[in-house]
Design a protein around this motif. Structure first.
Motif, PDB file in Angstrom:
ATOM      1  N   GLN A 107      18.925  -3.603  57.743  1.00  0.00           N
ATOM      2  CA  GLN A 107      20.163  -4.386  57.771  1.00  0.00           C
ATOM      3  C   GLN A 107      21.100  -3.970  56.638  1.00  0.00           C
ATOM      4  O   GLN A 107      20.689  -3.899  55.479  1.00  0.00           O
ATOM      5  CB  GLN A 107      19.836  -5.876  57.618  1.00  0.00           C
ATOM      6  CG  GLN A 107      19.037  -6.429  58.763  1.00  0.00           C
ATOM      7  CD  GLN A 107      18.687  -7.891  58.536  1.00  0.00           C
ATOM      8  OE1 GLN A 107      19.348  -8.592  57.770  1.00  0.00           O
ATOM      9  NE2 GLN A 107      17.636  -8.358  59.180  1.00  0.00           N
TER      10      GLN A 107
ATOM     11  N   PRO B 164      25.202  -4.756  55.161  1.00  0.00           N
ATOM     12  CA  PRO B 164      26.275  -5.737  55.292  1.00  0.00           C
ATOM     13  C   PRO B 164      27.474  -5.237  56.099  1.00  0.00           C
ATOM     14  O   PRO B 164      28.130  -6.004  56.779  1.00  0.00           O
ATOM     15  CB  PRO B 164      26.704  -6.034  53.861  1.00  0.00           C
ATOM     16  CG  PRO B 164      25.733  -5.366  52.970  1.00  0.00           C
ATOM     17  CD  PRO B 164      24.918  -4.425  53.776  1.00  0.00           C
ATOM     18  N   ARG B 165      27.739  -3.933  56.017  1.00  0.00           N
ATOM     19  CA  ARG B 165      28.902  -3.362  56.708  1.00  0.00           C
ATOM     20  C   ARG B 165      28.783  -1.845  56.666  1.00  0.00           C
ATOM     21  O   ARG B 165      28.024  -1.292  55.864  1.00  0.00           O
ATOM     22  CB  ARG B 165      30.181  -3.793  56.016  1.00  0.00           C
ATOM     23  CG  ARG B 165      30.241  -3.249  54.601  1.00  0.00           C
ATOM     24  CD  ARG B 165      31.520  -3.562  53.898  1.00  0.00           C
ATOM     25  NE  ARG B 165      31.465  -2.885  52.598  1.00  0.00           N
ATOM     26  CZ  ARG B 165      32.123  -3.254  51.558  1.00  0.00           C
ATOM     27  NH1 ARG B 165      32.901  -4.292  51.617  1.00  0.00           N
ATOM     28  NH2 ARG B 165      32.040  -2.591  50.432  1.00  0.00           N
ATOM     29  N   PRO B 166      29.581  -1.169  57.469  1.00  0.00           N
ATOM     30  CA  PRO B 166      29.606   0.299  57.346  1.00  0.00           C
ATOM     31  C   PRO B 166      30.322   0.696  56.051  1.00  0.00           C
ATOM     32  O   PRO B 166      31.126  -0.068  55.502  1.00  0.00           O
ATOM     33  CB  PRO B 166      30.416   0.765  58.556  1.00  0.00           C
ATOM     34  CG  PRO B 166      30.657  -0.435  59.401  1.00  0.00           C
ATOM     35  CD  PRO B 166      30.373  -1.654  58.576  1.00  0.00           C
TER      36      PRO B 166
ATOM     37  N   ARG C 200      32.474   4.048  54.000  1.00  0.00           N
ATOM     38  CA  ARG C 200      33.645   4.877  54.301  1.00  0.00           C
ATOM     39  C   ARG C 200      33.476   6.228  53.625  1.00  0.00           C
ATOM     40  O   ARG C 200      33.038   6.300  52.465  1.00  0.00           O
ATOM     41  CB  ARG C 200      34.899   4.188  53.773  1.00  0.00           C
ATOM     42  CG  ARG C 200      36.181   4.948  53.995  1.00  0.00           C
ATOM     43  CD  ARG C 200      37.375   4.212  53.355  1.00  0.00           C
ATOM     44  NE  ARG C 200      38.621   4.844  53.667  1.00  0.00           N
ATOM     45  CZ  ARG C 200      39.125   5.895  53.036  1.00  0.00           C
ATOM     46  NH1 ARG C 200      38.470   6.442  52.044  1.00  0.00           N
ATOM     47  NH2 ARG C 200      40.282   6.402  53.394  1.00  0.00           N
TER      48      ARG C 200
ATOM     49  N   GLY D 195      31.067   1.799  49.780  1.00  0.00           N
ATOM     50  CA  GLY D 195      30.793   0.625  50.592  1.00  0.00           C
ATOM     51  C   GLY D 195      29.442   0.577  51.283  1.00  0.00           C
ATOM     52  O   GLY D 195      29.159  -0.372  52.013  1.00  0.00           O
ATOM     53  N   LEU D 196      28.600   1.584  51.077  1.00  0.00           N
ATOM     54  CA  LEU D 196      27.267   1.621  51.691  1.00  0.00           C
ATOM     55  C   LEU D 196      26.302   2.184  50.661  1.00  0.00           C
ATOM     56  O   LEU D 196      26.547   3.261  50.104  1.00  0.00           O
ATOM     57  CB  LEU D 196      27.281   2.517  52.938  1.00  0.00           C
ATOM     58  CG  LEU D 196      25.964   2.637  53.680  1.00  0.00           C
ATOM     59  CD1 LEU D 196      25.718   1.383  54.521  1.00  0.00           C
ATOM     60  CD2 LEU D 196      25.965   3.859  54.577  1.00  0.00           C
TER      61      LEU D 196
ATOM     62  N   ALA E 138      33.984   6.174  59.275  1.00  0.00           N
ATOM     63  CA  ALA E 138      32.956   5.175  58.987  1.00  0.00           C
ATOM     64  C   ALA E 138      31.630   5.889  58.731  1.00  0.00           C
ATOM     65  O   ALA E 138      31.334   6.921  59.333  1.00  0.00           O
ATOM     66  CB  ALA E 138      32.810   4.206  60.154  1.00  0.00           C
TER      67      ALA E 138
ATOM     68  N   SER F  68      27.582   4.838  58.606  1.00  0.00           N
ATOM     69  CA  SER F  68      26.629   3.753  58.853  1.00  0.00           C
ATOM     70  C   SER F  68      25.205   4.285  58.784  1.00  0.00           C
ATOM     71  O   SER F  68      24.955   5.468  59.002  1.00  0.00           O
ATOM     72  CB  SER F  68      26.892   3.094  60.206  1.00  0.00           C
ATOM     73  OG  SER F  68      26.739   4.036  61.248  1.00  0.00           O
TER      74      SER F  68
END
Length: 177
Positions: free
Chosen positions: A10, A12-14, A16, A94-95, A164, A166
């Motif tokens: 899991q 929280p978000r992709p 960049r 962000g990841l 993105a 992920s």
């Protein structure tokens, strides 16, 4: 309550893709480009690693966590550090890239960048002695643990700044290795 195996899948978000950087030759200036072709089993077209890498090698591309740049600057007593100085191919924000490497051998994870590219994290990208030259005394140790990651290209394609990024469980076709 989810177990550890579920928690590691899991995010929280992709993230960049903030930068795509090519190193055309050893010690040559790094080129920041808006997009690049990623070659399956090789690396980035135009990067020296794609020419030198053995097909299937562990260090086909390198990735850097954008959030680590201010940490590195602080540890080196600098105002800032440009990603180009660190000579990694991709800068991702962000990841958490460290979390993209699965804790479980039977549950491999892969990074998807844009529509086509799939990478498997293969290990840490340790700093080299050139970091002392580029950032000053102590830079080698400042970068330890913050130097980024290496990856293998499982599926090639074009990546663009802004794509993105992920992390997902590997499909059966990408689970070998």
């Amino acid at each position: 309550m989810p177990d550890l195996r579920e928690l590691t899948r899991q995010f929280p978000r992709p993230g960049r893709l903030d930068a795509v950087l090519l190193r055309p030759a050893r010690r040559a200036p790094v080129l920041s480009v808006a997009q690049a072709l990623v070659l399956e089993g090789r690396g980035l077209q135009g990067d020296r690693s794609s020419q030198a890498a053995k097909p299937g090698g562990r260090r086909q591309v390198t990735l850097m966590q954008a959030e680590h740049l201010p940490v590195i600057a602080s540890l080196c007593a600098l105002d800032d550090v440009a990603a180009e100085v660190l000579r990694r191919n991709f800068v991702v924000s962000g990841l958490n890239l460290i979390a993209a490497r699965s804790l479980f051998r039977d549950q491999p994870m892969v990074l998807h960048i844009g529509a086509d590219v799939v990478l498997a994290i293969s290990g840490p990208c340790e700093p080299c002695s050139r970091m002392e030259e580029a950032l000053g005394p102590g830079a080698y140790n400042a970068l330890r643990g913050h130097g980024g990651l290496t990856a293998r290209v499982l599926q090639g394609g074009t990546v663009r700044v802004g794509d993105a990024v992920s992390c997902r469980p590997a499909a059966a076709s990408f689970s070998g290795g």
